[in-house]
Design an enzyme around this catalytic site. Structure first.
Site, PDB file in Angstrom:
ATOM      1  CD  GLU A 129      -6.827  -1.072  12.013  1.00  0.00           C
ATOM      2  OE1 GLU A 129      -6.173  -0.084  11.662  1.00  0.00           O
ATOM      3  OE2 GLU A 129      -6.876  -2.126  11.348  1.00  0.00           O
TER       4      GLU A 129
ATOM      5  CG  HIS B 182      -4.926  -6.533  10.367  1.00  0.00           C
ATOM      6  ND1 HIS B 182      -3.961  -7.335   9.802  1.00  0.00           N
ATOM      7  CD2 HIS B 182      -4.600  -5.248  10.029  1.00  0.00           C
ATOM      8  CE1 HIS B 182      -3.091  -6.575   9.144  1.00  0.00           C
ATOM      9  NE2 HIS B 182      -3.449  -5.308   9.271  1.00  0.00           N
TER      10      HIS B 182
ATOM     11  CE  LYS C 218      -4.024  -1.768   2.610  1.00  0.00           C
ATOM     12  NZ  LYS C 218      -3.609  -3.149   2.922  1.00  0.00           N
TER      13      LYS C 218
ATOM     14  CG  ASP D 249      -0.288  -0.386  10.512  1.00  0.00           C
ATOM     15  OD1 ASP D 249      -0.285  -1.322   9.702  1.00  0.00           O
ATOM     16  OD2 ASP D 249      -1.325   0.024  11.055  1.00  0.00           O
ATOM     17  CG  ASN D 250      -1.287   1.139   6.744  1.00  0.00           C
ATOM     18  OD1 ASN D 250      -1.567   0.582   7.798  1.00  0.00           O
ATOM     19  ND2 ASN D 250      -1.786   0.758   5.590  1.00  0.00           N
TER      20      ASN D 250
END
Length: 462
Positions: free
Chosen positions: A252, A249, A104, A349-350
């Site tokens: 969240e 995951h 991503k 993470d992202n």
């Protein structure tokens, strides 16, 4: 671009790093246990490096001409030859970033999140993926992330990869290429990322086979729905049949009714799961009652589940409402989990995508922000393990994440002489040493990806 390093490793196969400080939690043994540490638990040491490996770690000598231990005197030159005086600078092992999303990464310029919400992030990434995620696009953006990680001092990465339909073949193909190309610099693992209902379909079973063939980890998003228990059970069955580890995951959100973490632990016990099991995020634990938290933490410990927290991304997404200041941090209960004897890691993470607009694949940034956000200080204690030794153990990586004699000489060296100095500045002048040699720490320029962004932003003809 990185700033100039504050020292240079000599061009020799053997040298000393003198008068450096290593957090006691990051030393692999207690050879220095009788030496006095300061109030932050830092050992002042001299480290002998030869042929890319740590030959020895000894208490720092008061002068460069002080006699060496007899076990070293015949194998290394005297400590005033080929030595660097760090003047109290910190020496860390390289970082281990066990929860990222390299597929991503860096799509923000072409697919920004207009309101910063979780729901909009899902929609925006879905649209970008369907339009652009072919092999070249995914490879170049993922490698850009690896370049950043390597320059900052990361030695191992676990990335989650969106894996619905044909995307699985594309992204896992890219992963296999990158794992081979970067094998001498970064150890890589990959986890498939789908909603767990996917595993109830033939496509989900084929995905599990692909993960196994790629040497990956089975994973997905566990969210509350009427069939969640069946979905979790099927994920465990597929993993057990193929001898795979699991990485979910979970929860969240800030909805106290979200208890996927508890359901995963119950499934692990029900299936007597013997593999490594990790759950990430676990945000809803922070808004549940003390009784519920206690029950869940007890199950997490019993099921040997490890937890990875993503404070930067969770802080960005959770409790975001237009025109309203957020009340909650969205970070899981790291102190309570760790106090119960549960392995807890911190990860990035992202990065520059609709789920998190910022970030630079820097393990130090993840650590510093986690300490600030979750109040992991006064004292910091052994939390330095959460971005080094603990995730390495969770990933099954040997001889990574701690400094020990006999291991590869892989360090991140800082001019900072204390945790306070480390966290007060960005440490752009850090020195990264891999296999005993100093590497270039200049970061890749964002312009490397301009053509991928500009092509996507071109208006279609007509």
């Amino acid at each position: 671009m990185a700033m100039a390093s504050f020292f240079q490793i000599p061009k020799t196969a053997h040298y000393w790093l003198r008068n450096g400080q290593v957090p006691s939690a990051l030393l692999a043994d207690d050879d220095l246990a009788l030496q006095i540490t300061n109030s932050e638990g830092l050992y002042t040491v001299d480290i002998a490096v030869k042929d890319g490996r740590v030959l020895a770690i000894v208490p720092a000598r008061t002068s460069p001409t002080q006699e060496l231990p007899s076990t070293l005197s015949s194998t290394l030159p005297s400590s005033n030859l080929n030595s660097i005086d760090l003047r109290g600078g910190l020496i860390w092992p390289c970082f281990v970033d066990m929860h990222t999303h390299l597929d991503k990464g860096h799509i923000w310029p072409r697919s920004p999140n207009p309101n910063g919400t979780f729901e909009q992030a899902l929609k925006t990434v879905h649209e970008d993926r369907d339009r652009w995620w072919q092999t070249e696009d995914v490879y170049r953006r993922a490698e850009f992330g690896l370049k950043c990680s390597y320059a900052h001092g990361t030695q191992a990465i676990r990335t989650h990869l969106d894996a619905f339909g044909e995307q699985a073949e594309i992204s896992f193909g890219v992963f296999r290429q990158l794992r081979q190309a970067w094998a001498d610099r970064i150890q890589m693992q990959a986890v498939c990322l789908v909603t767990l209902d996917y595993f109830l379909t033939p496509a989900g079973e084929r995905l599990a086979d692909l993960v196994a063939e790629s040497g990956g980890v089975l994973g997905g998003v566990a969210f509350m729905n009427p069939n969640i228990v069946q979905q979790i059970d099927r994920a465990f069955e597929l993993a057990i049949e193929r001898g795979l580890d699991l990485d979910f995951h979970t929860d969240e959100s800030l909805d106290p009714e979200d208890i996927a973490l508890r359901l995963v632990t119950e499934a692990a016990l029900r299936h007597s799961f013997a593999g490594r099991l990790t759950c990430g995020h676990c945000c809803s634990l922070s808004v549940q009652s003390d009784d519920e938290v206690g029950q869940t933490i007890g199950l997490v410990k019993a099921a040997r589940v490890s937890i990875v927290s993503l404070p930067m991304c969770n802080l960005y997404l959770q409790d975001r409402q237009a025109g309203r200041t957020p009340r909650y941090r969205g970070v899981t209960l790291l102190r309570e989990l760790k106090s119960a004897g549960i392995k807890c890691a911190i990860a990035s993470d992202n990065c520059r995508d609709p789920f998190f607009a910022y970030g630079d694949h820097d393990g130090l940034e993840a650590f510093v922000q986690a300490v600030r956000i979750a109040h992991l200080d006064h004292p910091i204690g052994d939390w330095s393990q959460a971005i080094t030794a603990t995730p390495a153990e969770m990933m099954g990586l040997a001889d990574i994440g701690k400094i020990q004699a006999g291991s590869s000489a892989d360090f991140v060296v800082f001019k900072a002489r204390s945790f306070n100095e480390l966290m007060a500045r960005r440490q752009c002048d850090r020195v990264v040493i891999r296999k005993g040699q100093q590497i270039a720490t200049a970061l890749p320029d964002y312009s490397e990806l301009d053509d991928l962004m500009e092509k996507a932003m071109e208006k279609p003809e007509g």
